[in-house]
Design an enzyme around this catalytic site. Structure first.
Site, PDB file in Angstrom:
ATOM      1  CG  ASP A 178      -3.148  -1.884   0.560  1.00  0.00           C
ATOM      2  OD1 ASP A 178      -1.995  -1.690   0.977  1.00  0.00           O
ATOM      3  OD2 ASP A 178      -3.436  -2.779  -0.270  1.00  0.00           O
ATOM      4  CD  GLU A 295       2.275   0.369   3.042  1.00  0.00           C
ATOM      5  OE1 GLU A 295       3.146  -0.407   3.449  1.00  0.00           O
ATOM      6  OE2 GLU A 295       1.335   0.016   2.307  1.00  0.00           O
ATOM      7  CG  ASP A 377      -5.675  -5.860  -2.056  1.00  0.00           C
ATOM      8  OD1 ASP A 377      -4.478  -6.045  -1.785  1.00  0.00           O
ATOM      9  OD2 ASP A 377      -6.178  -6.116  -3.164  1.00  0.00           O
TER      10      ASP A 377
END
Length: 433
Positions: A178, A295, A377
């Site tokens: 992330d 992502e 996170d």
């Protein structure tokens, strides 16, 4: 195919010869672009690269100074323009633009280039001294010589080492990553790596906002030199020198960013890249993981937020993903990107149930479903990893995005498909209930 980038140090005479070669290639590119654009406006069809190559002898008869440049460099300029149009019509790039002599210059040698020791032999230029920091084995395919605005010269050598690209193998450890601003990367293993903030090298980022605090090292230096540049007279030698000083500051920032991203994506062994929470030893993202899931961020849309645009542009998420992808694929490992609309932050990684909305200042929360306290996170990184493994197991290679994920509204109507097939039982479909 591999690329090795070397720093070259041409002599004064060689710099003049390279400047002429850059100008000839730039002229051929601009003239070819102009002819192609005019032909397309008049007939609706462009001009092929082969037709443009056949025009080069006539241009040389009209302009004798074009003959001073190696002929294959001029041909490569035409072929590169043809490839640029192909990329434009296939939607991978925007329309080709005219080249300027005030920006980065480059030319390409498709063959007849030799590297012997610390000497790089270029046709019609001669032997140029280069700094070889890493020796390689293989056949030299093409060499691209470039001159940056700060006055440095580089040669990018494309090498064919004869080896086949390894087949991806998903058997092994998986990790989800992330990316953010306060911490550049947070892994599903619980490791956090601070954002170095290359523009504000020694300025910590506050939790509540992106306002840099403390001494602004590179930014102050850049601002000072840009002010000096703005006071110089247009076209003067002093302005040219001041412009080069500004370019050097930008090069320092770019080099520090590239160095950090290369080390983070390959080997996090440097002391400055240690996990900020002190948990565990130094990790290697590519070396120690077989499946890497990140992502797919829409950076172009995210920089429209004027409060965070500067910090987002400086952090380099897109470059990091590119480096991570080619390094993983080069070693037969699996690189996956989860859809940008996947609600990684708004799902509990234990129960997969949706969470209430949280502000950016909330870094940890207590799940109302399972009662556990999650780090925001790490929870997002775990969800990203699980979604990547689900995509890998399904064999579709596409993220389930919960139906219509492109928000309607605004003045520009998207020409892309408005819906992506939804897979039953995915995290996105669960979160949308």
């Amino acid at each position: 195919m591999k690329v090795v980038k070397l720093r070259i140090y041409p002599t004064g005479e060689q710099e003049v010869a390279l400047a002429k070669a850059f100008g000839c290639c730039r002229f051929v590119w601009n003239r070819s672009l102009q002819l192609t654009t005019e032909a397309y406006r008049q007939t609706g069809k462009g001009i092929s690269g082969l037709t443009l190559k056949k025009m080069l002898p006539q241009w040389k008869r009209e302009l004798e100074w074009l003959s001073d440049t190696y002929s294959q460099c001029l041909q490569s300029s035409v072929l590169n323009l043809s490839r640029a149009f192909v990329n434009f019509f296939e939607g991978r790039a925007r329309y080709p633009r005219f080249k300027s002599k005030h920006k980065r210059q480059s030319l390409q040698y498709p063959q007849n280039v030799k590297l012997e020791g610390n000497k790089l032999h270029l046709p019609k230029i001669g032997e140029v001294y280069c700094r070889v920091h890493r020796w390689f084995e293989g056949t030299i395919k093409t060499v691209t010589v470039s001159r940056h605005t700060d006055g440095r010269y580089h040669a990018s050598i494309l090498i064919d080492d004869g080896s086949d690209k390894p087949e991806p193998n998903p058997d092994g450890k998986a990790v989800g990553i992330d990316m953010g601003l306060k911490h550049f990367a947070v892994t599903s293993d619980g490791e956090k790596y601070n954002n170095p903030r290359h523009l504000n090298a020694s300025a910590p980022l506050s939790v509540e906002s992106s306002t840099p605090l403390g001494l602004k090292k590179h930014e102050r230096n850049l601002k000072r030199k840009q002010r000096k540049l703005s006071r110089k007279q247009q076209g003067s030698n002093s302005r040219r020198k001041a412009k080069r000083l500004v370019a050097r500051v930008h090069s320092k920032i770019a080099n520090s960013r590239a160095d950090f991203l290369h080390k983070l994506s390959r080997s996090l062994g440097a002391r400055s890249l240690a996990p900020c929470d002190g948990a565990g030893s130094h990790r290697k993202i590519v070396n120690e993981n077989q499946v890497i899931v990140v992502e797919n961020l829409a950076v172009k849309n995210m920089v429209k937020n004027h409060s965070l645009a500067k910090a987002i542009s400086d952090v380099g998420w897109g470059m990091f993903s590119t480096l991570l992808k080619y390094k993983a694929e080069g070693e037969g490992k699996v690189y996956l990107e989860v859809d940008r609309f996947f609600p990684s932050t708004h799902l509990c990684s234990e129960t997969l149930l949706p969470l209430p909305k949280m502000g950016l200042n909330v870094r940890s929360f207590e799940c109302p479903h399972c009662g556990q306290v999650h780090d925001r996170d790490i929870n997002a990184a775990t969800n990203i990893k699980n979604e990547g493994l689900r995509i890998l197991a399904s064999g579709t290679g596409a993220a389930a995005s919960g139906g219509n994920v492109r928000p309607k509204g605004g003045r520009i109507r998207s020409t892309l498909p408005e819906a992506i097939p939804t897979e039953v039982g995915s995290h996105s479909s669960i979160a949308s209930r």
